[in-house]
Write a protein that holds these residues in place. Sequence first.
Motif, PDB file in Angstrom:
ATOM      1  N   CYS A  13       0.834  -1.208   0.000  1.00 55.83           N
ATOM      2  CA  CYS A  13       0.000   0.000   0.000  1.00 55.83           C
ATOM      3  C   CYS A  13       0.865   1.253   0.000  1.00 55.83           C
ATOM      4  N   GLY A  14       0.236   2.370  -0.188  1.00 54.17           N
ATOM      5  CA  GLY A  14       0.922   3.652  -0.105  1.00 54.17           C
ATOM      6  C   GLY A  14       0.207   4.685  -0.947  1.00 54.17           C
ATOM      7  N   PRO A  15       0.516   5.967  -0.701  1.00 55.69           N
ATOM      8  CA  PRO A  15      -0.133   7.039  -1.451  1.00 55.69           C
ATOM      9  C   PRO A  15       0.139   6.939  -2.961  1.00 55.69           C
ATOM     10  N   LEU A  16      -0.571   7.735  -3.708  1.00 60.18           N
ATOM     11  CA  LEU A  16      -0.453   7.760  -5.171  1.00 60.18           C
ATOM     12  C   LEU A  16       0.975   7.957  -5.659  1.00 60.18           C
ATOM     13  N   GLY A  17       1.393   7.126  -6.584  1.00 60.34           N
ATOM     14  CA  GLY A  17       2.646   7.338  -7.298  1.00 60.34           C
ATOM     15  C   GLY A  17       3.905   7.172  -6.465  1.00 60.34           C
ATOM     16  N   VAL A  18       3.807   6.477  -5.351  1.00 60.97           N
ATOM     17  CA  VAL A  18       4.907   6.434  -4.402  1.00 60.97           C
ATOM     18  C   VAL A  18       5.935   5.342  -4.777  1.00 60.97           C
ATOM     19  N   GLY A  19       5.504   4.363  -5.588  1.00 63.62           N
ATOM     20  CA  GLY A  19       6.420   3.296  -6.011  1.00 63.62           C
ATOM     21  C   GLY A  19       5.925   1.887  -5.714  1.00 63.62           C
ATOM     22  N   LYS A  20       4.610   1.708  -5.557  1.00 61.39           N
ATOM     23  CA  LYS A  20       4.046   0.387  -5.233  1.00 61.39           C
ATOM     24  C   LYS A  20       4.258  -0.605  -6.379  1.00 61.39           C
ATOM     25  N   THR A  21       3.858  -0.206  -7.596  1.00 64.11           N
ATOM     26  CA  THR A  21       3.999  -1.114  -8.745  1.00 64.11           C
ATOM     27  C   THR A  21       5.473  -1.391  -9.016  1.00 64.11           C
ATOM     28  N   SER A  22       6.327  -0.389  -8.828  1.00 62.02           N
ATOM     29  CA  SER A  22       7.776  -0.587  -9.012  1.00 62.02           C
ATOM     30  C   SER A  22       8.283  -1.665  -8.057  1.00 62.02           C
ATOM     31  N   ALA A  23       7.802  -1.621  -6.797  1.00 66.53           N
ATOM     32  CA  ALA A  23       8.249  -2.604  -5.803  1.00 66.53           C
ATOM     33  C   ALA A  23       7.785  -4.013  -6.185  1.00 66.53           C
ATOM     34  N   ILE A  24       6.568  -4.120  -6.691  1.00 63.44           N
ATOM     35  CA  ILE A  24       6.042  -5.443  -7.082  1.00 63.44           C
ATOM     36  C   ILE A  24       6.820  -5.968  -8.288  1.00 63.44           C
ATOM     37  N   LEU A  25       7.057  -5.083  -9.260  1.00 63.09           N
ATOM     38  CA  LEU A  25       7.838  -5.479 -10.441  1.00 63.09           C
ATOM     39  C   LEU A  25       9.227  -5.952 -10.050  1.00 63.09           C
ATOM     40  N   ASN A  26       9.829  -5.214  -9.125  1.00 58.44           N
ATOM     41  CA  ASN A  26      11.164  -5.575  -8.661  1.00 58.44           C
ATOM     42  C   ASN A  26      11.158  -6.970  -8.034  1.00 58.44           C
ATOM     43  N   TYR A  27      10.118  -7.239  -7.234  1.00 58.01           N
ATOM     44  CA  TYR A  27      10.021  -8.571  -6.631  1.00 58.01           C
ATOM     45  C   TYR A  27       9.868  -9.643  -7.711  1.00 58.01           C
ATOM     46  N   LEU A  28       8.973  -9.391  -8.666  1.00 55.02           N
ATOM     47  CA  LEU A  28       8.705 -10.389  -9.719  1.00 55.02           C
ATOM     48  C   LEU A  28       9.954 -10.672 -10.553  1.00 55.02           C
ATOM     49  N   ARG A  29      10.765  -9.650 -10.757  1.00 58.29           N
ATOM     50  CA  ARG A  29      11.986  -9.837 -11.563  1.00 58.29           C
ATOM     51  C   ARG A  29      13.034 -10.659 -10.835  1.00 58.29           C
ATOM     52  N   HIS A  30      12.994 -10.606  -9.490  1.00 52.95           N
ATOM     53  CA  HIS A  30      14.061 -11.254  -8.735  1.00 52.95           C
ATOM     54  C   HIS A  30      13.671 -12.531  -8.008  1.00 52.95           C
ATOM     55  N   CYS A  31      12.370 -12.793  -7.883  1.00 52.46           N
ATOM     56  CA  CYS A  31      11.986 -13.972  -7.113  1.00 52.46           C
ATOM     57  C   CYS A  31      12.279 -15.234  -7.917  1.00 52.46           C
ATOM     58  N   ALA A  32      12.239 -16.361  -7.235  1.00 52.98           N
ATOM     59  CA  ALA A  32      12.563 -17.637  -7.877  1.00 52.98           C
ATOM     60  C   ALA A  32      11.740 -17.811  -9.151  1.00 52.98           C
TER      61      ALA A  32
END
Length: 332
Positions: A13-32
Amino acid sequence: MADRTLIPCHIVCGPLGVGKTSAILNYLRHCAPRQRVGVLVNDFGPVGLDSTTLEADAPMATVLNVPGGCICCTMLEELPECIRRLVSEQTLDRLIIEPSGMASPVQVIALLQEAERELNIRLQPAIVILSTVDFDEEKFERLAYYHRFSDAADILVFNRCDQAGESKIKRAQEWAGNLDPPKLRVLTTSHGELPLEIFELTEQATHTRESLAHHHHDHSHDSTVHSGGFVLDAARSFDKEVLLINLSRICLTGIAENQVLRLKGVFHTHAGWQTIEIANRMVTSRPSAHRRDNRMEWLTQPGVVDQTRMLMEIDRPVGFAGDRRGLRGSDR
Ligand SMILES: Nc1nc2c(ncn2[C@@H]2O[C@H](COP(=O)(O)OP(=O)(O)OP(=O)(O)O)[C@@H](O)[C@H]2O)c(=O)[nH]1
Ligand SMILES: [Mg+2]
């Protein structure tokens, strides 16, 4: 009941445009790579740009968009059914949910907690992202807006450190470290880069759960905020420079009497497919892997900006010295 393993479910969660989707993308790129991750996003607008971004940039994940409507409440109504659909269609190892920046995180968490058993999920520590650039002790203490995010956090992340000075980063860390009850983790980062281990944490911060149990549904949606969006055929192409100049003007001065709080789009341009956004009062662009169509959505305040007007504003012919000065002015 059959003893099936519960699916770990994370909310970011977090306010608008703070970097939520970026964090999820980062996880998806690096997870097993063999991990099957489902992502549910609830965008503020009618189009659903975050699901577009995630589908294009993280094809390994199964992405489902919770359709928009009333920007803070739709998710609550539709969420259980969307989760049910996702987990019945797919065998998932993990589920990640990104509520809209307009949603109250406490309400989403409370709803998921209630539905854990029925949905076969296990809620993991809530990840709340805030902007370090935005940090100010007095503001974060005083405004209920920030409390509703920081109170709901088990893991509190200060993102956008690349845009904040050293002293602000230190102050944010210090402030977060003194919160009572204490957070499970306080992290500082940029571009949503989170250590993978925070997705393995299972215990929740002390007291957070009890305080949630007493939470009452409160429809606190700000009715002066409006969303809009459009989808246009992929064959239509735009001039990237014209878009950037117009969006920089819109970012600075708004449209008519309206401020543009957030805007995100993917465009077929002469310079290839581009994601172009207004977030945190700045215009940014980057290449996009999306090819299907041109699409954009926005949030305005206090009035509505319709599709026709928005399209005219972003595609307005430029070339005047004033327009180009505007671009430099907003590019700092
Ligand atoms: N400079 C900088 N840009 C960032 C950072 N994190 C995210 N961005 C950019 O900020 C914009 C918004 O990031 P998102 O990850 O889409 O933010 P969000 O919280 O998902 O946004 P909404 O879903 O619209 O509320 C994108 O253009 C990102 O590339 C950061 O730490 N530093
Ligand atoms: Mg997002």
